[in-house]
Design an enzyme around this catalytic site. Structure first.
Site, mmCIF file in Angstrom:
data_model
loop_
_atom_site.group_PDB
_atom_site.id
_atom_site.type_symbol
_atom_site.label_atom_id
_atom_site.label_comp_id
_atom_site.label_asym_id
_atom_site.label_seq_id
_atom_site.Cartn_x
_atom_site.Cartn_y
_atom_site.Cartn_z
ATOM 1 N N ARG A 53 40.680 72.203 -62.203
ATOM 2 C CA ARG A 53 40.417 73.356 -63.158
ATOM 3 C C ARG A 53 39.700 74.596 -62.666
ATOM 4 N NH1 ARG A 53 41.467 71.429 -68.514
ATOM 5 N NH2 ARG A 53 40.189 72.879 -69.329
ATOM 6 N N ASP A 96 45.884 72.299 -65.180
ATOM 7 C CA ASP A 96 45.548 71.624 -66.527
ATOM 8 C C ASP A 96 46.626 70.690 -66.689
ATOM 9 O OD1 ASP A 96 44.876 70.724 -69.135
ATOM 10 O OD2 ASP A 96 44.518 72.729 -70.122
ATOM 11 N N ILE A 97 45.986 69.260 -66.834
ATOM 12 C CA ILE A 97 47.066 68.046 -66.943
ATOM 13 C C ILE A 97 47.699 68.277 -68.105
ATOM 14 C CG2 ILE A 97 46.002 66.776 -65.160
ATOM 15 C CD1 ILE A 97 44.936 64.955 -67.475
ATOM 16 N N ASP A 188 44.460 50.089 -52.684
ATOM 17 C CA ASP A 188 43.295 49.526 -52.625
ATOM 18 C C ASP A 188 42.758 49.500 -51.027
ATOM 19 O OD1 ASP A 188 41.280 47.598 -51.924
ATOM 20 O OD2 ASP A 188 42.384 45.973 -53.121
ATOM 21 N N HIS A 189 41.797 50.283 -50.841
ATOM 22 C CA HIS A 189 41.395 50.752 -49.469
ATOM 23 C C HIS A 189 41.072 49.405 -48.687
ATOM 24 C CE1 HIS A 189 37.262 50.518 -51.091
ATOM 25 N NE2 HIS A 189 36.765 50.364 -50.112
ATOM 26 N N GLU A 227 26.728 43.560 -50.701
ATOM 27 C CA GLU A 227 26.194 44.951 -50.861
ATOM 28 C C GLU A 227 24.796 45.204 -50.935
ATOM 29 O OE1 GLU A 227 28.909 48.005 -52.464
ATOM 30 O OE2 GLU A 227 29.631 46.276 -53.691
ATOM 31 N N ASP A 246 35.355 44.630 -60.437
ATOM 32 C CA ASP A 246 35.091 45.621 -59.552
ATOM 33 C C ASP A 246 35.491 44.999 -58.100
ATOM 34 O OD1 ASP A 246 34.182 48.328 -58.840
ATOM 35 O OD2 ASP A 246 32.378 47.336 -57.930
ATOM 36 N N HIS A 251 40.046 43.403 -54.369
ATOM 37 C CA HIS A 251 39.620 43.596 -52.934
ATOM 38 C C HIS A 251 39.572 41.769 -52.527
ATOM 39 C CE1 HIS A 251 38.421 47.331 -53.125
ATOM 40 N NE2 HIS A 251 37.422 47.140 -53.482
#
Length: 508
Positions: A53, A96-97, A188-189, A227, A246, A251
């Protein structure tokens, strides 16, 4: 030049990145595309169109991206000539979607690009936006007939793939009404990381391990993704998600599938993904009694991390002061098939832990008969195969060996494959691998719709049980610890303990 390079060079590609001014685009997507370009892995004809935008011109947007690449690219500050050669392919479209004009302009851009390239291009729609916008974008792409050619158009979506089983099914139905499954790339990285990919190579390119890869020789498997970091600016999102959603649903279950899957008949994408789905379908479902015995949740309190005091989870920005959301989860799974029957898989993840690391440990059964005297085996431990995904990238096989000297004394030693010690040069970032696979049309490292639903189906009993009963013990572990005591009890009751790999270069 490899066949993959030949293939990518000859195929014109246009990227539309929805969320073109977002954090993911600046930190990951554009630096990854730039590095692919520098390394010769981009098509001869390509165009990157960032959608947003903000009223940027092309030149203004390129200036912003140059700063991002200076900061986030693994190759560092770009060479001016290479940057200018790359930047001319980058454009910004004010959009604008919800506005049909956005999609009409996309159609015009595709037609112009096709004319310039002289061939039909691959068209990739990357949805680097919040999941609530997926339906609007997908429906408009369909309405304006921008994905008619299933062999040329693809859509890439980021996790989370739904919030629960019901929403995941609805998302799959929505995407399936516009795209075929072969066009949908659920990214998924974690699956793009070098060491994760090496699990497949390590297992199926070496004959020495396959005879041992079963319940006859393996005692148990541990997968820990921990983490040091807390919430940062993600408190609002995380408080509605938690550790199960998460990390474990995507993962960590993916890592389990790679460890436990049967050998595919070929390395074709669906052959590999079929085997991964089979693992999820083989995993033992939880009843209420199983959840009490085999699942542990935790939430961190305040503490000290590397000499700095940090707040507890409930004091984090955007978090409900009475939050019942878990920041730690440990679960014991079983894969009920012939290969793995009776072998426990212990999964653990948490925030504000003592160390940031992702490690898979396969512990083998002990020798059937001990021939050495007790004084020779004071440091005895069972053989382990340790796959470290981050921050170190290594594969270690721990075996027993005789210590130098006149007496027979045994101690554990490591046989190590270390990426940094074996290979020179930078390792590609996960997004580079996954974006290249998207351009090549290779879905091996991407999640399929039935795989997403199977993972949700497995975890729903735990999610529902935890949501329906408030934990009276929260917070139950302090920052800079290894999680709640109940997590130690979970694995100790079976005679095991959580394995931690000392990391020389541990980082947040």
């Amino acid at each position: 030049m490899s066949s993959a390079t030949d293939s990518i060079k000859s195929q014109a590609t246009i990227f539309f990145i929805f969320g073109g001014t977002g954090d993911l685009t600046s930190r990951k997507l554009v630096p990854a595309l730039y590095n692919l370009f520098v390394d010769g892995w981009m098509p001869d004809h390509f165009s990157i169109v960032a959608m947003g935008r903000t009223g940027f011109t092309d030149d203004q947007f390129r200036e912003v991206l140059l700063k991002d690449i200076n900061q986030f690219s693994r190759s560092g500050k770009p060479d001016q000539g290479k940057w200018e050669a790359f930047a001319k392919h980058v454009h910004f479209q004010v959009s604008d979607i919800n506005d049909s004009k956005t999609y009409e302009e996309q159609s015009q851009r595709i037609a112009t690009f096709k004319k310039e390239a002289g061939i039909d291009p691959n068209v990739i729609y990357y949805l680097a936006v919040a999941p609530r916008f997926f339906s609007t974008i997908a429906e408009n792409i369909s309405k304006h007939k921008l994905a008619v050619d299933a062999t040329k158009s693809r859509i890439v979506i980021e996790k989370p793939f739904g919030h629960d089983l019901d929403s995941a099914r609805k998302l799959n139905q929505l995407l399936g009404s516009v795209f075929s499954e072969q066009q949908i790339y659920r990214i998924d990285h974690y699956l793009g990381k070098e060491t994760v990919q090496n699990i497949l190579a390590f297992r199926f390119a070496n004959s020495i391990f396959e005879p041992l890869w079963n319940r006859n020789y393996i005692d148990h498997v541990q997968i820990s993704v921990t983490e040091q970091l807390g919430m940062g600016s993600r408190g609002g999102y995380y408080d509605d998600a938690g550790a199960l959603r998460d990390m474990i649903q995507n993962h960590i279950l993916q890592l389990l599938c790679l460890v436990a899957m049967e050998p595919p008949v070929s390395f074709e994408a669906d052959k590999v993904r079929n085997c991964k789905v089979d693992v999820l379908h083989s995993m033992r479902k939880f009843n209420p009694e199983d959840i009490k015995k085999n699942a542990v949740r935790g939430q961190y309190s305040k503490g000290w991390i590397e000499g700095k005091e940090v707040v507890g989870y409930r004091e984090e920005q955007g978090v409900n002061p009475q939050s019942n959301t878990e920041t730690f989860a440990a679960i014991k799974f079983f894969v009920d098939n012939w290969r793995w029957h009776g072998v426990p898989f212990y999964l653990r993840t948490g925030k504000r832990m003592h160390q940031s690391s992702s490690v898979i440990t396969i512990q083998f059964k002990d020798v059937p008969h001990m021939i050495f005297p007790s004084e020779a085996i004071e440091g005895w431990q069972q053989n382990r195969l340790i796959i470290s995904i981050q921050p170190e990238m290594s594969v270690r096989l721990q075996v027993q060996a005789k210590r130098p000297g006149l007496d027979m004394t045994l101690n554990p030693v490591d046989m190590i494959f270390d990426y940094n010690g074996t290979y020179t040069g930078d390792t590609p970032e996960a997004y580079e691998t996954l974006l290249l696979d998207t351009m090549l049309g290779d879905q091996t490292l991407f999640m399929r719709g039935d795989q997403v639903e199977a993972a949700w189906d497995l975890l729903m009993p735990i999610l529902n049980a935890w949501a329906g009963k408030k934990s009276l013990s929260f917070p139950n572990y302090s920052a800079d610890s290894w999680g709640p005591e109940t997590a130690e009890a979970l694995i100790a009751q079976d005679g095991f303990h959580w394995f931690t790999l000392p990391l020389k270069n541990a980082k947040k």
